[in-house]
Design a protein around this motif. Structure first.
Motif, PDB file in Angstrom:
ATOM      1  N   HIS A 193      23.163 -18.217  -0.067  1.00 48.49           N
ATOM      2  CA  HIS A 193      23.889 -16.996   0.286  1.00 48.49           C
ATOM      3  C   HIS A 193      23.054 -15.924   0.982  1.00 48.49           C
ATOM      4  CE1 HIS A 193      26.989 -18.788  -2.014  1.00 48.49           C
ATOM      5  NE2 HIS A 193      26.512 -18.478  -3.202  1.00 48.49           N
ATOM      6  N   THR A 201      23.880 -15.106   4.618  1.00 47.46           N
ATOM      7  CA  THR A 201      25.151 -14.385   4.748  1.00 47.46           C
ATOM      8  C   THR A 201      24.976 -12.919   4.387  1.00 47.46           C
ATOM      9  OG1 THR A 201      26.365 -16.407   4.195  1.00 47.46           O
ATOM     10  CG2 THR A 201      27.550 -14.334   3.988  1.00 47.46           C
ATOM     11  N   LYS A 214      32.753 -15.646   5.045  1.00 46.00           N
ATOM     12  CA  LYS A 214      31.980 -16.877   5.176  1.00 46.00           C
ATOM     13  C   LYS A 214      32.633 -17.847   6.156  1.00 46.00           C
ATOM     14  CE  LYS A 214      30.322 -20.864   2.543  1.00 46.00           C
ATOM     15  NZ  LYS A 214      30.356 -21.564   1.226  1.00 46.00           N
ATOM     16  N   GLU A 269      33.838 -15.243  11.099  1.00 47.52           N
ATOM     17  CA  GLU A 269      32.678 -15.596  10.295  1.00 47.52           C
ATOM     18  C   GLU A 269      31.492 -14.685  10.575  1.00 47.52           C
ATOM     19  OE1 GLU A 269      29.658 -19.441   9.719  1.00 47.52           O
ATOM     20  OE2 GLU A 269      31.487 -19.604  10.926  1.00 47.52           O
ATOM     21  N   GLY A 270      30.888 -14.163   9.527  1.00 43.39           N
ATOM     22  CA  GLY A 270      29.733 -13.290   9.642  1.00 43.39           C
ATOM     23  C   GLY A 270      30.075 -11.817   9.600  1.00 43.39           C
TER      24      GLY A 270
END
Length: 531
Positions: free
Chosen positions: A299, A302, A349, A369-370
């Motif tokens: 994680h 992220t 995610k 995403e991101g």
């Protein structure tokens, strides 16, 4: 060590019972024999240099390793498996591979190797089934070889139970001989029952033994397969929420069919795409430092994408990754709505989310995403015009995988990192300033609030001191009251004693008694003061 041990367990009995196979491929067998012996020797050398744990410390000293191995029963067994029994070929002939029967003593090493592989493989259930099938194959193989040898002893084709006459071209080939015996043995062990009835005592004994072994084999297969199925079910229950319990609850409360369908689709999405919702529960048995390393590797990239967490010290991020909670949102489901109080921030995610108007139709932007949102609401920055409330509607377009970080978890972690807390609040104020969401008097109000809080703390400290002094005075007052009460009681006793004396008594004695009473009272007061 798996190959040489399995080779000896399969080939030695095969060459012993099927002499045609042993003689026709003799060069191949001899080469493989001595190659397996070389691997046995190599294994002993590897064991001699393999460390072991002594009170939790890995021992690598070669002298201690050599002493430990050479004085163990494993060395004696390994040495016995390598005795040069091949010299017995000169006495019994090259067609007698049974002289190498001592090579089978390495079987414990096979079990050890398989157990280690099972703990290291990513698919332990599949490995258990494969290991069970190998054991069953070896057992059926040995039984097939013994069946062919017994048929040779009784006489090929002498009855329907033994192997047919090898003079028949149909049953003369080596391949046909082995496959027929293996098929016959497999029928017995699987208790199919489609085998000819035995006619002789030897045949009956062979069948009785095989049937008893077949019962154990069948029980072993059922038990192992049952354990695998149970493990798979337990794994699903740990990885995913229990769908059956939820469906039972929905039925008992008569939930609408549309909502039940949405929940079923959500569960189906989790199972098909292997979305794990209970990461913390799965890793709970691991030590904290291992859980941290796993969470960091999974994680941390992220979390590092979030603007306010960039440039933060790594130890803070390592604490925060343990607090991330995975969440899955269905198509059309709102992650947050405008005006809601923000209790957590979200990091995308996988999937896409839309920033929509109040009508739920107009889309202002699409997050993918991101991206992240809600990070300002969990910092509780003074002067925030939105008052920690959501300023937009965020809706999931399809199935979206998000990580959430709650305000409580962030506050708990930042309590141990005051410098990081000030850094994050400063970055949050900068973001709010660019957005025009920070009141100019916010900083002044924050300073005033800090001063008021300091005054309150000072007053609370003074109040505690005063309460302590008051308690001490109350104790002293109670002690003085007890002393005064004792003196009054003493005087009352003296007065009562004087009143009971005869009137004609000697006045001198009365005066002397009063003097003694007064003197006794003075002495009593002195003793009380000393106390």
């Amino acid at each position: 060590m798996i190959f040489p041990i399995v080779y000896n367990w399969v080939i030695i009995i095969l060459r012993t019972c099927f002499t045609a196979i042993a003689l026709n491929y003799l060069p191949v067998w001899l080469t493989l024999d001595y190659l397996s012996d070389l691997m046995y020797i190599t294994d002993m050398i590897v064991i001699l240099h393999t460390g072991y744990l002594d009170q939790g410390i890995l021992i690598k000293d070669l002298a201690r390793l050599r002493k430990r191995y050479l004085h163990s029963k494993h060395f004696l067994r390994d040495l016995a498996s390598l005795l040069p029994t091949d010299f017995l070929y000169f006495a019994f002939g090259i067609e007698t591979p049974l002289v190498r029967i001592n090579r089978l003593l390495r079987m414990p090493r096979l079990n050890e190797a398989l157990d280690r592989m099972e703990t290291r493989t990513s698919y332990p259930n599949t490995f258990r089934i494969s290991k069970l099938m190998i054991y069953i194959f070896v057992l059926i193989h040995w039984n097939a070889c013994l069946y062919f040898s017994l048929s040779n002893y009784i006489g090929f084709g002498s009855d329907r139970w033994v192997y047919p006459n090898v003079t028949n071209p149909e049953f003369a080939s080596m391949r046909r001989q082995y496959f027929y015996c293996f098929w016959f043995s497999a029928q017995i062990f699987t208790t199919v029952g489609d085998t000819p009835l035995p006619n002789k005592e030897e045949e009956y004994l062979f069948m009785i033994t095989d049937l008893l072994i077949a019962v154990l084999v069948f029980a072993s297969i059922v038990g192992n397969v049952g354990n695998v199925i149970t493990s798979l079910r337990d794994r699903d229950n740990v990885f995913f929420p229990n769908h059956e319990l939820v469906k039972a609850y929905l039925r008992s409360h008569h939930i609408s069919k549309e909502l039940r369908q949405r929940i079923d689709n959500w569960y189906q999405h989790l199972h098909i795409n292997k979305k794990i919702m209970r990461e913390n529960e799965i890793l709970q048995q691991l030590p904290v430092h291992m859980r941290t390393e796993i969470a960091v590797s999974v994680h941390l990239p992220t979390l590092s994408k979030v603007t306010i967490f960039q440039s933060c010290e790594k130890s803070l991020l390592e604490e925060l990754v343990l607090k991330l909670t995975p969440q899955v949102f269905s198509p059309g489901e709102y992650v947050c709505k405008k005006g809601d109080v923000g209790h957590e921030m979200y990091i995308i995610k996988e999937g896409k989310l839309a920033v929509v108007a109040d009508d739920g139709v107009t889309e202002f932007a699409v997050l993918s995403e991101g991206n992240f949102f809600g990070e300002i609401s969990i910092l509780n920055i003074k002067g925030n015009k939105s008052g920690n409330r959501r300023t937009a509607n965020i809706r999931s377009i399809g199935y979206s995988d998000l990580f959430s970080l709650s305000k409580e978890d962030l506050t708990h972690v930042l309590a141990e990192f005051p410098a990081a807390k000030r850094h994050l609040e400063e970055k949050g104020r900068q973001i709010l300033t660019k957005m025009g969401m920070l009141e100019e008097s916010g900083e002044a109000a924050e300073g005033e609030a800090e001063r008021v809080e300091t005054k309150i703390q000072r007053l609370e400290s003074n109040l505690e001191i005063l309460q302590t002094k008051l308690a001490r005075l109350m104790v002293e007052l109670e002690s003085s009251n007890r002393k005064m009460q004792a003196r009054v009681e003493q005087l009352e006793l003296e007065v009562a004693a004087l009143e009971t004396q005869p009137e004609g008594g000697d006045k001198g004695e009365g005066a002397q008694g009063r003097e003694e009473g007064v003197g006794g009272e003075v002495e009593w007061e002195r003793e009380e003061k000393k106390r």
